[in-house]
Design an enzyme around this catalytic site. Structure first.
Site, PDB file in Angstrom:
ATOM      1  N   SER A  71       1.345 -27.963  25.983  1.00 24.31           N
ATOM      2  CA  SER A  71       0.491 -28.643  25.201  1.00 24.31           C
ATOM      3  C   SER A  71      -0.686 -29.203  25.633  1.00 24.31           C
ATOM      4  CB  SER A  71       1.051 -29.826  24.068  1.00 24.31           C
ATOM      5  OG  SER A  71       1.717 -28.815  22.898  1.00 24.31           O
ATOM      6  N   LYS A  74      -3.904 -27.479  25.009  1.00 22.14           N
ATOM      7  CA  LYS A  74      -4.451 -27.506  24.013  1.00 22.14           C
ATOM      8  C   LYS A  74      -6.095 -28.298  23.964  1.00 22.14           C
ATOM      9  CE  LYS A  74      -0.061 -27.288  21.086  1.00 22.14           C
ATOM     10  NZ  LYS A  74       0.972 -27.937  20.522  1.00 22.14           N
ATOM     11  N   TYR A 199      -2.192 -17.442  23.566  1.00 21.20           N
ATOM     12  CA  TYR A 199      -1.760 -18.774  23.506  1.00 21.20           C
ATOM     13  C   TYR A 199      -0.397 -19.271  24.319  1.00 21.20           C
ATOM     14  CZ  TYR A 199       0.881 -22.605  21.529  1.00 21.20           C
ATOM     15  OH  TYR A 199       1.397 -23.781  21.340  1.00 21.20           O
ATOM     16  N   TYR A 251       2.588 -36.385  20.030  1.00 24.56           N
ATOM     17  CA  TYR A 251       3.202 -35.743  18.929  1.00 24.56           C
ATOM     18  C   TYR A 251       3.352 -36.695  18.001  1.00 24.56           C
ATOM     19  CZ  TYR A 251       4.533 -32.588  22.989  1.00 24.56           C
ATOM     20  OH  TYR A 251       4.456 -31.703  23.806  1.00 24.56           O
ATOM     21  N   VAL A 269       5.653 -30.393  26.495  1.00 19.24           N
ATOM     22  CA  VAL A 269       7.025 -30.150  26.882  1.00 19.24           C
ATOM     23  C   VAL A 269       7.442 -29.948  28.164  1.00 19.24           C
ATOM     24  CG1 VAL A 269       7.488 -29.544  24.162  1.00 19.24           C
ATOM     25  CG2 VAL A 269       6.942 -27.804  26.090  1.00 19.24           C
TER      26      VAL A 269
HETATM   27  N1  GLU Z   1       4.050 -23.862  24.452  1.00 21.68           N
HETATM   28  C1  GLU Z   1       4.828 -24.839  23.612  1.00 21.68           C
HETATM   29  C2  GLU Z   1       4.917 -24.319  22.428  1.00 21.68           C
HETATM   30  O1  GLU Z   1       4.291 -23.691  21.753  1.00 21.68           O
HETATM   31  C3  GLU Z   1       3.630 -25.948  23.835  1.00 21.68           C
HETATM   32  C4  GLU Z   1       4.354 -27.005  23.202  1.00 21.68           C
HETATM   33  C5  GLU Z   1       4.114 -28.363  23.613  1.00 21.68           C
HETATM   34  O2  GLU Z   1       3.892 -28.659  24.903  1.00 21.68           O
HETATM   35  O3  GLU Z   1       4.277 -29.368  22.816  1.00 21.68           O
HETATM   36  O4  GLU Z   1       6.144 -24.554  21.906  1.00 21.68           O
END
Ligand code: GLU
Length: 315
Positions: A71, A74, A199, A251, A269
């Site tokens: 994430s 992002k 993604y 989160y 994650v």
């Molecule tokens: N690639 C992970 C997903 O889309 C990223 C989630 C994350 O790190 O929060 O589930």
């Protein structure tokens, strides 16, 4: 304690002490395994790098361990999309509000009318943001993402971990569901599998906590490279992403983190956390054992302690 008065030795010793002190908390969490390849990470890993505003870095623990951004990527894709099409068009499709739901939740997409992901830090919002990146095809878009990631991390060798990318691609039904739902609702357009492929690759960009610290330092330095002072991203965009890091970077534990630590931060994650302490430093942390919200247990404790001892809270 005034960090600016500390000698490099003192700084390094403090970090080493903090890592050793907090490693025991790693047993309180679990490594993510819904992306199978992430399950092979060592839960006891804990490392930290701090990069100051002159580019000097201090490290302790497992700071050479490689992991995927997940994430944290992002932030990179949001910066790129904001540069490509501007905040107005990005935020026409993706909101600016935090959510109390988990990062991969689907529920609000259906209940909010008209449908729109609440923010670019949850999966739905991030997939929509990735779909806005300019380029003639996926290889070109990925190259642009990597170029920005390399500048933010100050390392031209930063690249995608193919195994983690494929591992996510073969198991990502939840993200597929989010993306198809968004296409039906006109939030994303075009080939869903292509958008998701980009993604998944962006999430699998591989780094160390030192890369994350540099990235945090660029953001803390208002978008400028701490060593060369070259502008990597415009100041107003650095401000936008730092604000999202405060409101939704950790989160659905972002509120508690704002109170307990009080610095803009984004976790992933794989157990990484990238933090930017405005005008002071970037901090990169890795600790793959996660709490129930998906945040690194050891990393959280480390940041909490450092924030208290070094008075880092922006509030
Ligand atoms: N690639 C992970 C997903 O889309 C990223 C989630 C994350 O790190 O929060 O589930």
């Amino acid at each position: 304690m005034d960090v600016s008065q500390m000698s490099p030795n003192e700084m390094e010793q403090q970090l080493q002490h903090a890592v050793e002190e907090h490693r025991r908390f790693t047993t309180d969490g679990e490594v993510a395994n819904y992306i199978p390849k992430l399950g092979s990470a060592n839960p006891k890993t804990l490392g930290i790098t701090v990069t100051m505003m002159d580019g000097t870095s201090f490290t302790a623990g497992d700071c050479d361990a490689y992991f995927t951004m997940q994430s944290i990527s992002k932030i990179v894709s949001l910066l790129l999309a904001l540069q490509d099409i501007g905040p107005e068009r990005v935020f026409d499709k993706v909101g600016k509000e935090p959510t109390g739901d988990p990062f991969n939740s689907i529920v609000k997409l259906e209940t909010i009318k008209p449908s729109r992901p609440l923010n670019p830090m949850i999966n739905a919002g991030a997939i929509a943001v990735t779909s806005m990146i300019a380029g003639k095809d996926n290889p070109e878009k990925l190259e642009r993402l990597l170029q920005l990631a390399r500048r933010l991390t100050n390392d031209t060798s930063v690249n995608v971990n193919k195994e983690v990318y494929l591992s996510e691609k073969s198991t990502a039904d939840r993200n597929r569901a989010l993306a198809y739902f968004m296409r039906e609702n006109g939030i994303i357009h075009g080939d869903v599998e292509d958008i998701l492929d980009l993604y998944f690759r962006q999430c699998a960009i591989e780094v160390t906590c030192s890369h994350l610290a540099y990235m945090g330092a660029v953001l803390a330095n208002r978008g400028k490279d701490p060593i060369t002072s070259e502008k990597i991203v415009p100041e107003d965009l650095a401000r936008i992403v730092k604000t999202f890091m405060v409101t939704c970077g950790m989160y659905n534990a972002s509120g508690a983190f704002a109170i307990d630590v009080g610095i803009p931060a984004k976790s992933g994650v794989s157990g990484g956390i990238m933090s930017a302490v405005p005008n002071r430093m970037g901090i990169g942390v890795i600790g793959p054992a996660l709490d129930k919200h998906g945040n690194s247990v050891g990393g959280l404790r480390l940041l909490e302690t450092l924030s208290r001892e070094w008075q880092l809270s922006i509030f």
